[in-house]
Design a protein around this motif. Structure first.
Motif, short mmCIF file in Angstrom:
data_model
loop_
_atom_site.label_atom_id
_atom_site.label_comp_id
_atom_site.label_asym_id
_atom_site.label_seq_id
_atom_site.Cartn_x
_atom_site.Cartn_y
_atom_site.Cartn_z
N GLN A 156 16.85 -7.75 -105.50
CA GLN A 156 17.35 -7.41 -106.84
C GLN A 156 16.84 -8.45 -107.83
OE1 GLN A 156 21.63 -7.11 -106.58
NE2 GLN A 156 21.53 -5.55 -104.97
N HIS A 170 24.07 -5.50 -109.93
CA HIS A 170 24.75 -4.36 -109.30
C HIS A 170 26.23 -4.44 -109.64
CE1 HIS A 170 25.03 -6.97 -105.32
NE2 HIS A 170 25.28 -7.65 -106.40
N THR A 171 26.99 -3.42 -109.25
CA THR A 171 28.42 -3.44 -109.56
C THR A 171 29.22 -4.11 -108.43
OG1 THR A 171 28.33 -1.12 -108.89
CG2 THR A 171 28.64 -1.56 -111.23
N THR A 211 22.93 2.54 -114.44
CA THR A 211 24.36 2.44 -114.12
C THR A 211 24.57 2.56 -112.62
OG1 THR A 211 24.56 4.81 -114.56
CG2 THR A 211 25.23 3.36 -116.31
N GLN A 212 25.63 2.00 -112.19
CA GLN A 212 26.02 2.12 -110.78
C GLN A 212 27.51 2.44 -110.71
OE1 GLN A 212 25.07 -1.36 -108.42
NE2 GLN A 212 23.05 -0.54 -107.89
N GLU A 214 30.40 1.62 -107.90
CA GLU A 214 30.70 0.93 -106.66
C GLU A 214 31.99 1.52 -106.10
OE1 GLU A 214 28.67 -1.53 -106.04
OE2 GLU A 214 29.62 -2.57 -104.37
N LEU A 285 22.61 6.67 -101.97
CA LEU A 285 23.38 5.43 -102.13
C LEU A 285 23.23 4.50 -100.93
CD1 LEU A 285 26.18 5.82 -100.20
CD2 LEU A 285 26.77 7.31 -102.07
N GLY A 311 27.61 1.87 -102.96
CA GLY A 311 27.13 1.73 -104.33
C GLY A 311 26.09 2.78 -104.61
N GLY A 313 23.75 5.15 -107.66
CA GLY A 313 23.19 5.19 -109.02
C GLY A 313 23.42 6.57 -109.63
#
Ligand code: FA5
Length: 344
Positions: A156, A170-171, A211-212, A214, A285, A311, A313
């Protein structure tokens, strides 16, 4: 003199009658009733009359004045009324004309997909948690079993603000924050929607900001089968009853075991086509059982508690659901694209 006054009255009344607008009427007023007008002129000659005649002539002059004044007022009212009518006629509103359509706003397709996913999980007893987009390195990485220098940080690519602060990639940091708040006591059952940022090059399926959502469940006796059942339910509700899901082994430092989840292709039903690149499956995911280190770091006893996390998207999910071929459509605000998702 008497005749002269009668004659003036006659003349004035005729001119009043002829006056075609307010200006012309006012000219008549000034001409006959003004200080330099003919009536005043006649009255000046009163000196030559006998004392008996004077009051008679005075009264007559007043009568004449009064008659002219009354006629002027009546005509003025008439002309004003005509003017109003003319104006109204010119401004007539055609009530049968169709009105200008008012453009109604609509939720962005991405917002709608996020809300749909939220509703789906809320229906399964989840609550929504949120966290900051400008995040501490600790929550984004360290608390998720990714210490400094861990090679998996490269998965990431990040926008750092200082050594310790970055735009969350990430979330998953919301998991860490939420578990910390629970102070080692379950159950935890949350989903966390939000924006995330990565130094990815923008292309048809990647964006530097996306956007994510979680998901995290921590309790006693949470098993892989719970994760599987939850995600199968999600996929069927989201993509249709005939959709199936499959789990592929994968790696995330914060889950063990880790999986990636594919959904059977919406386009070909699993036979293989160009959308699923011939495989019959599309990845939606990442997920897994929460790593014991992550539970311990957040203050949970990993012998007592287990959990699963996932998680996803929403952009990719919306693309699959609506057959959108480029993620950039979501961010360009082209009204022609957005209108296709309008609620009727
Ligand atoms: C993660 O971000 C993990 N935090 C997910 C996770 C959570 C795993 C909890 C285990 C447990 P990953 O990097 O694969 O994983 O991203 C998850 C999803 O985000 C992807 O499946 C994809 O749908 C979406 N995604 C990733 N990068 C981008 C990008 N650049 N643009 C748009 N969507 C992206």
């Amino acid at each position: 003199m008497k005749e002269r006054l009668h004659q003036l009255q006659q003349e004035a009344l005729e001119k009043i009658e002829q006056a075609s607008d307010l200006k012309a009427l006012n000219d008549v007023r000034i001409a006959y009733l003004g200080k330099k007008g003919p009536i005043t002129e006649v009255l000046r000659g009163m000196g030559s009359l006998s004392p008996e005649e004077r009051p008679i002539m005075g009264a007559l002059a007043n009568e004449v004045r009064q008659a002219i004044q009354t006629a002027l007022e009546a005509k003025q009212a008439k002309l004003e009324q005509e003017e109003v009518e003319k104006k109204l006629a010119a401004e007539t509103i055609d009530v049968t004309l169709p009105g200008r359509p008012i453009r109604r706003g609509n939720p962005h397709p991405l917002t709608r997909v996020i809300e749909e996913i939220e509703d789906l999980f809320i229906g399964m007893g989840y609550t929504i948690a949120e966290g900051p987009e400008v995040e501490k390195d600790y929550y984004n990485f360290e608390a998720l079993n990714l210490p400094k220098g861990h090679p998996a940080r490269d998965m990431q690519d990040s926008f750092y603000i200082t050594e310790e602060i970055l735009l969350r990639t990430h979330t998953s940091p919301v998991q860490a924050r939420t578990m910390e708040k629970h102070q080692g006591r379950g159950p935890v059952k949350i989903i966390c929607p939000g924006k995330v940022y990565r130094r990815d090059n923008d292309d048809a399926t990647h964006s530097h900001q996306f956007t994510q959502i979680e998901g995290l469940v921590v309790d006693e006796n949470i098993r892989m089968s719970d994760l599987k059942g939850t995600l199968r339910e999600f996929a069927r509700k989201m993509f249709g009853e005939d959709r199936d899901i499959r789990f592929r082994p994968s790696f995330f430092p914060f889950t063990e075991p880790s999986v990636e989840v594919d959904v059977s292709c919406f386009n070909c039903g699993g036979h293989g086509c160009n959308v699923c690149k011939g495989t019959g499956w599309i990845e939606i995911l990442g997920a897994g059982m929460v790593h014991p280190n992550v539970l311990e770091m957040a203050g949970f006893d990993s012998k007592k508690y287990t959990g699963f996390a996932f998680g996803m998207g929403p952009e990719r999910i919306a693309m699959l659901k609506y057959g959108i071929d480029d993620i950039r459509h979501f961010y360009q605000n082209d009204i022609r694209f957005l209108q296709q998702f309008n609620r009727v």
